[in-house]
Design a protein around this motif. Structure first.
Motif, PDB file in Angstrom:
ATOM      1  N   MET A   1       0.850  -1.200   0.000  1.00  0.00           N
ATOM      2  CA  MET A   1       0.000   0.000   0.000  1.00  0.00           C
ATOM      3  C   MET A   1       0.879   1.242   0.000  1.00  0.00           C
ATOM      4  O   MET A   1       1.819   1.342   0.770  1.00  0.00           O
ATOM      5  CB  MET A   1      -0.902   0.001   1.247  1.00  0.00           C
ATOM      6  CG  MET A   1      -1.880   1.170   1.314  1.00  0.00           C
ATOM      7  SD  MET A   1      -2.803   1.210   2.853  1.00  0.00           S
ATOM      8  CE  MET A   1      -3.734  -0.299   2.721  1.00  0.00           C
ATOM      9  N   SER A   2       0.599   2.195  -0.876  1.00  0.00           N
ATOM     10  CA  SER A   2       1.415   3.394  -0.964  1.00  0.00           C
ATOM     11  C   SER A   2       1.099   4.342   0.183  1.00  0.00           C
ATOM     12  O   SER A   2       0.100   4.219   0.887  1.00  0.00           O
ATOM     13  CB  SER A   2       1.142   4.107  -2.287  1.00  0.00           C
ATOM     14  OG  SER A   2      -0.114   4.730  -2.275  1.00  0.00           O
ATOM     15  N   GLU A   3       1.985   5.353   0.341  1.00  0.00           N
ATOM     16  CA  GLU A   3       1.795   6.336   1.397  1.00  0.00           C
ATOM     17  C   GLU A   3       0.484   7.097   1.235  1.00  0.00           C
ATOM     18  O   GLU A   3      -0.208   7.394   2.199  1.00  0.00           O
ATOM     19  CB  GLU A   3       2.970   7.316   1.393  1.00  0.00           C
ATOM     20  CG  GLU A   3       3.008   8.235   2.604  1.00  0.00           C
ATOM     21  CD  GLU A   3       3.255   7.510   3.902  1.00  0.00           C
ATOM     22  OE1 GLU A   3       2.860   8.037   4.948  1.00  0.00           O
ATOM     23  OE2 GLU A   3       3.845   6.416   3.866  1.00  0.00           O
ATOM     24  N   ILE A   4       0.118   7.397  -0.003  1.00  0.00           N
ATOM     25  CA  ILE A   4      -1.128   8.144  -0.207  1.00  0.00           C
ATOM     26  C   ILE A   4      -2.340   7.284   0.117  1.00  0.00           C
ATOM     27  O   ILE A   4      -3.344   7.772   0.630  1.00  0.00           O
ATOM     28  CB  ILE A   4      -1.199   8.718  -1.629  1.00  0.00           C
ATOM     29  CG1 ILE A   4      -2.272   9.808  -1.690  1.00  0.00           C
ATOM     30  CG2 ILE A   4      -1.461   7.654  -2.667  1.00  0.00           C
ATOM     31  CD1 ILE A   4      -2.183  10.681  -2.893  1.00  0.00           C
ATOM     32  N   PHE A  95       2.111   6.348 -10.152  1.00  0.00           N
ATOM     33  CA  PHE A  95       3.458   6.890 -10.343  1.00  0.00           C
ATOM     34  C   PHE A  95       4.188   7.127  -9.019  1.00  0.00           C
ATOM     35  O   PHE A  95       5.329   7.601  -9.026  1.00  0.00           O
ATOM     36  CB  PHE A  95       3.387   8.217 -11.114  1.00  0.00           C
ATOM     37  CG  PHE A  95       3.037   8.057 -12.560  1.00  0.00           C
ATOM     38  CD1 PHE A  95       4.022   7.858 -13.514  1.00  0.00           C
ATOM     39  CD2 PHE A  95       1.710   8.083 -12.973  1.00  0.00           C
ATOM     40  CE1 PHE A  95       3.700   7.705 -14.857  1.00  0.00           C
ATOM     41  CE2 PHE A  95       1.377   7.934 -14.313  1.00  0.00           C
ATOM     42  CZ  PHE A  95       2.377   7.739 -15.254  1.00  0.00           C
ATOM     43  N   TYR A  96       3.550   6.794  -7.903  1.00  0.00           N
ATOM     44  CA  TYR A  96       4.169   7.083  -6.611  1.00  0.00           C
ATOM     45  C   TYR A  96       5.363   6.176  -6.360  1.00  0.00           C
ATOM     46  O   TYR A  96       5.315   4.977  -6.609  1.00  0.00           O
ATOM     47  CB  TYR A  96       3.152   6.930  -5.469  1.00  0.00           C
ATOM     48  CG  TYR A  96       3.752   7.259  -4.117  1.00  0.00           C
ATOM     49  CD1 TYR A  96       4.023   8.575  -3.774  1.00  0.00           C
ATOM     50  CD2 TYR A  96       4.080   6.253  -3.215  1.00  0.00           C
ATOM     51  CE1 TYR A  96       4.590   8.888  -2.554  1.00  0.00           C
ATOM     52  CE2 TYR A  96       4.643   6.561  -1.994  1.00  0.00           C
ATOM     53  CZ  TYR A  96       4.896   7.879  -1.661  1.00  0.00           C
ATOM     54  OH  TYR A  96       5.468   8.182  -0.449  1.00  0.00           O
ATOM     55  N   ASP A  97       6.453   6.774  -5.854  1.00  0.00           N
ATOM     56  CA  ASP A  97       7.670   6.035  -5.550  1.00  0.00           C
ATOM     57  C   ASP A  97       8.198   6.530  -4.208  1.00  0.00           C
ATOM     58  O   ASP A  97       8.583   7.697  -4.071  1.00  0.00           O
ATOM     59  CB  ASP A  97       8.707   6.253  -6.654  1.00  0.00           C
ATOM     60  CG  ASP A  97       9.978   5.437  -6.438  1.00  0.00           C
ATOM     61  OD1 ASP A  97      10.114   4.802  -5.369  1.00  0.00           O
ATOM     62  OD2 ASP A  97      10.853   5.451  -7.336  1.00  0.00           O
ATOM     63  N   VAL A 108       6.328  15.675  -9.909  1.00  0.00           N
ATOM     64  CA  VAL A 108       5.525  14.530 -10.361  1.00  0.00           C
ATOM     65  C   VAL A 108       4.066  14.721  -9.967  1.00  0.00           C
ATOM     66  O   VAL A 108       3.156  14.589 -10.792  1.00  0.00           O
ATOM     67  CB  VAL A 108       6.073  13.216  -9.769  1.00  0.00           C
ATOM     68  CG1 VAL A 108       5.115  12.055 -10.058  1.00  0.00           C
ATOM     69  CG2 VAL A 108       7.450  12.899 -10.342  1.00  0.00           C
ATOM     70  N   PHE A 109       3.837  15.036  -8.691  1.00  0.00           N
ATOM     71  CA  PHE A 109       2.465  15.260  -8.237  1.00  0.00           C
ATOM     72  C   PHE A 109       1.840  16.437  -8.972  1.00  0.00           C
ATOM     73  O   PHE A 109       0.683  16.371  -9.413  1.00  0.00           O
ATOM     74  CB  PHE A 109       2.437  15.522  -6.728  1.00  0.00           C
ATOM     75  CG  PHE A 109       1.086  15.948  -6.217  1.00  0.00           C
ATOM     76  CD1 PHE A 109       0.098  15.007  -5.975  1.00  0.00           C
ATOM     77  CD2 PHE A 109       0.796  17.295  -6.013  1.00  0.00           C
ATOM     78  CE1 PHE A 109      -1.160  15.400  -5.528  1.00  0.00           C
ATOM     79  CE2 PHE A 109      -0.457  17.694  -5.565  1.00  0.00           C
ATOM     80  CZ  PHE A 109      -1.434  16.742  -5.321  1.00  0.00           C
TER      81      PHE A 109
END
Length: 229
Positions: A1-4, A95-97, A108-109
């Motif tokens: 799960m990503s941070e967002i 696209f989150y890294d 990017v955001f």
């Protein structure tokens, strides 16, 4: 799960479902088709003139299905707004890294967010919301809370994973960065239907906003470093 994704599930930063979520992929696909069709009908006819009959004629299904899932036309409209907000987050999540530096993350955001809100559907929806809120203030309040405020909080959570700053400072940074992104091209397009920004204009706007925000962040980091000496 990503941070967002984690940020959206924290208390006070989560889009509470308006719909009864389908249990199967087929059911979820049908709901998505219904919401995509419904928002197009709302955009074409306006909130008041977009009857459930017109939506059913385009999407299929029945009035009883819509009432069981969304409760009312207003509930369906709010579900459409949630669906559009979700699309922005999903585009960013792709696209989150976590390893990306904070300066690159701003660009990017910024690119994903600005391109999302400049789309025909997003601009049309914004105009529709502004036209509806005088008669339906709850729709405007909901969209501000679950659209604007949620975006500030969630991007602040992303920055929290990358910067050693107080979270209240990060919320202020996130708020002003997002509003700075909207200040020129978005408002120009919102007011002028013939204005279509090109890629170079969007990239320049994101670069400028990112540099201004990065400069402010560096000043805060320097202040933090000085206070520790």
């Amino acid at each position: 799960m990503s941070e967002i994704s984690r940020a959206r599930k924290k208390k006070g930063c989560y889009l509470k479902p308006i719909t009864k979520e389908a249990k199967t992929q087929r059911g979820r696909d049908r709901q998505k088709t219904l919401l995509d069709t419904a928002i197009n009908v709302f955009l074409e006819h306006g909130y008041e003139r977009a009857s459930l009959e017109k939506i059913i004629l385009s999407a299929g299904g029945s009035r009883s299905t819509i009432y069981s899932l969304y409760g009312s036309k207003r509930g369906l409209f709010l579900a459409c707004l949630k669906h559009l907000v979700d699309e922005v987050y999903y585009a960013y999540e792709d696209f989150y890294d976590e390893k990306r530096g904070w300066e690159e993350e701003l660009e990017v955001f910024g690119n994903i967010y600005l391109r999302s809100i400049l789309s025909d559907k997003a601009i049309g929806t914004s105009r529709l919301i502004f036209s509806v809120t005088a008669r339906e203030p709850e729709i405007g309040r909901w969209y501000y809370t679950e659209g604007a405020q949620l975006s500030y909080l969630c991007f602040a959570k992303v920055l929290e994973n990358k910067l050693p700053l107080d979270f209240n400072d990060l919320k202020e940074i996130s708020l002003h960065y997002i509003e700075m992104l909207k200040s020129d091209l978005y408002h120009h397009r919102l007011c002028d239907p013939h204005f279509i920004p090109n890629d170079a204009m969007i990239e320049n706007e994101v670069r400028l906003c990112s540099r201004i925000t990065a400069s402010y962040i560096r000043s805060l980091l320097n202040d933090c470093g000085s206070s520790r000496k």
